[in-house]
Design an enzyme around this catalytic site. Structure first.
Site, PDB file in Angstrom:
ATOM      1  N   LYS A  76       0.875  -1.170   0.000  1.00 12.79           N
ATOM      2  CA  LYS A  76       0.000   0.000   0.000  1.00 12.79           C
ATOM      3  C   LYS A  76       0.915   1.224   0.000  1.00 12.79           C
ATOM      4  CE  LYS A  76      -3.662   0.365  -0.045  1.00 12.79           C
ATOM      5  NZ  LYS A  76      -4.482   0.602  -1.254  1.00 12.79           N
TER       6      LYS A  76
ATOM      7  N   HIS B  36      -9.666  -7.455  -5.100  1.00 13.60           N
ATOM      8  CA  HIS B  36      -9.489  -6.383  -4.127  1.00 13.60           C
ATOM      9  C   HIS B  36      -9.924  -6.831  -2.737  1.00 13.60           C
ATOM     10  CE1 HIS B  36     -11.411  -2.861  -2.031  1.00 13.60           C
ATOM     11  NE2 HIS B  36     -10.220  -2.348  -2.286  1.00 13.60           N
TER      12      HIS B  36
HETATM   13  O1  GKR Z   1      -7.017  -0.661   3.957  1.00 16.28           O
HETATM   14  O2  GKR Z   1      -6.119   1.303   3.817  1.00 16.28           O
HETATM   15  C1  GKR Z   1      -6.629   0.324   3.300  1.00 16.28           C
HETATM   16  C2  GKR Z   1      -6.736   0.230   1.799  1.00 16.28           C
HETATM   17  O3  GKR Z   1      -6.322   1.410   1.222  1.00 16.28           O
HETATM   18  C3  GKR Z   1      -8.125  -0.131   1.336  1.00 16.28           C
HETATM   19  O4  GKR Z   1      -9.073   0.701   1.927  1.00 16.28           O
HETATM   20  C4  GKR Z   1      -8.275  -0.103  -0.156  1.00 16.28           C
HETATM   21  O5  GKR Z   1      -9.616  -0.188  -0.506  1.00 16.28           O
HETATM   22  O6  GKR Z   1      -6.963  -2.095  -0.194  1.00 16.28           O
HETATM   23  C5  GKR Z   1      -7.678  -1.215  -0.893  1.00 16.28           C
HETATM   24  C6  GKR Z   1      -7.062  -0.873  -2.235  1.00 16.28           C
HETATM   25  O7  GKR Z   1      -6.565  -1.771  -2.884  1.00 16.28           O
HETATM   26  O8  GKR Z   1      -7.130   0.280  -2.676  1.00 16.28           O
HETATM   27 MG    MG Z   2      -6.214  -0.447  -4.598  1.00 14.27          MG
END
Ligand code: GKR
Ligand code: MG
Length: 416
Positions: free
Chosen positions: A187, A314
């Site tokens: 991320k 996802h």
């Molecule tokens: O858990 O902070 C998180 C992610 O950013 C999530 O909310 C996203 O929806 O994992 C996700 C993504 O692939 O963008």
């Molecule tokens: Mg994403």
């Protein structure tokens, strides 16, 4: 067989401070657990988002399901659309995409209906989705930069602080050792791009053969993303949502051979068509929670095949009902050839019987019991419902949460 009762239980599950471009995870994440019981005594279960807009939508539709035949999914869709015409989206304004409430509510109830169908016919969920083309589903290690969990939040921390490239590589090594993951997704959009480049290089050094991905969630401008494509691109299996918006993705796509994926600009079927016309992305992420249920995720696989695009999966923070459903759905999408995303290792908590579902060599076997193949532990459900009541938190608010750690934080997307 007709629906007699619909029960919705919101739960709060202890979370850890995972950082992203728009902020940081709160002390708990919210889910809604669904139980639909029929007049012949079968209960189908489901799990979806727990924030206010979704929960209110589920509550509004629940009474309209009385008397529904759980095999009649077109009737389910009609009932959802009658109650929620043009009901808008589910996400708070600081999120980077939105999902249609009707799609999310339909998907949540569809899962419980499919669980009933599976129990009635003694067939696993994947058999109702066309059949499993693989007997286990592979997941990648989902890597996050993170803060130390404050002591006044419920639950334990995992890994402590991870805010440098070296600490992130150690996190990856621990996840690989614990769960057998052999691919990784970072991320991104958290540290400045050159530090994230260094992180990806260090991951490559430590895991020479692992497929690697990064998801900056729109944090980069097009010129920054172009530079990253040149420098980081050769390390990547694909690059997820590096820039913000369909047009910026299309501009980047025209200037690079690095495959681009998304769960931000293509989240409903009309957007698939727009993305094809603009050649904005090469891979779309499926997710039964917002792609109009498990059946919608299967249809997305067909769309992607027809458009010569890849399909991946996802994740958001979730529990075992969602995980088991993701495994069935992924097993029944023939062209879903990438390791799936999951946040599952980031929580120690569960509401299903038997506790956490284990990964074996980074994979989960497709459950072979009827329906989804997992059952609710009523005591655990009650415990996390009580936490929901005591926490009194009703929305996901990563940006507000960030201010607790960085008081002068300003949300800026793109940032670099
Ligand atoms: O858990 O902070 C998180 C992610 O950013 C999530 O909310 C996203 O929806 O994992 C996700 C993504 O692939 O963008
Ligand atoms: Mg994403």
């Amino acid at each position: 067989m007709r629906v007699r009762e619909v029960k919705l239980t919101p739960v709060a599950i202890p979370d850890v401070p995972l950082v992203n471009v728009k902020g940081v995870h709160q002390g708990v994440f919210l889910r809604t657990i669904i139980e639909i019981t029929t007049d012949d005594g079968i209960t189908g279960i489901g799990e979806t988002y727990g924030a206010a807009r979704t929960l209110n939508g589920l509550k509004a539709v629940a009474p309209a399901l009385s008397g529904l035949d759980p095999f009649h999914l077109n009737d389910l869709a009609a009932r959802v659309e009658r109650v929620l015409p043009d009901a808008g989206g589910i996400n708070s304004p600081t999120m980077l995409t939105d999902h249609r409430l009707v799609d999310v509510v339909y998907g949540a109830f569809e899962l419980a209906c499919l669980d009933i169908q599976g129990k009635k016919t003694n067939r696993p969920l994947c058999d109702l989705l066309g059949g499993a083309v693989r007997d286990k589903v592979r997941f990648g290690g989902y890597l996050f930069f993170k803060f130390i969990k404050p002591q006044d939040q419920p639950g334990n921390d995992i890994f402590g602080e991870v805010m440098t490239p070296d600490a992130l590589v150690e996190e990856a090594a621990t996840l690989a050792q614990q769960h057998g993951f052999t691919s990784f997704k970072l991320k991104g959009g958290v540290l400045e791009p050159d530090l994230e480049l260094e992180t990806m290089r260090k991951l490559r050094d430590r895991f020479p053969d692992a497929p690697l991905r990064i998801d900056p969630m729109g944090a980069w401008t097009v010129p920054t993303a172009q530079r990253m494509c040149e420098q980081m691109g050769p390390l990547l299996e694909y690059l997820e949502d590096p820039v913000r918006g369909m047009d910026a993705m299309a501009e980047l796509s025209a200037s690079t051979d690095v495959p681009l994926s998304t769960n931000l600009v293509v989240v409903q079927f009309d957007q698939v068509v727009a993305a094809i016309k603009k050649d904005a992305v090469q891979i779309v992420l499926a997710d039964h929670h917002y792609w109009r249920g498990a059946s919608g995720a299967i249809k997305l696989g067909e769309f992607c095949k027809a458009a010569d695009m890849g399909v991946s999966m996802h994740s958001n923070t979730h529990l075992g009902i969602s995980l088991a459903a993701m495994v069935h759905v992924a097993a029944a999408i023939p062209n879903l050839t990438y390791d799936c995303d999951t946040h599952y290792p980031w929580t120690e908590h569960e509401i299903i019987r038997g506790g956490k579902i284990p990964f074996h060599d980074g994979a989960i076997a497709v459950p072979d019991g009827p329906g989804i193949g997992v059952e609710i532990n009523p005591d655990a459900l009650q415990e996390y419902h009580e936490l929901y009541v005591s926490q009194a938190l009703y929305d996901r608010a990563d940006t507000d949460e960030m201010l607790k750690y960085i008081p002068d934080y300003v949300r800026k997307v793109p940032r670099w």
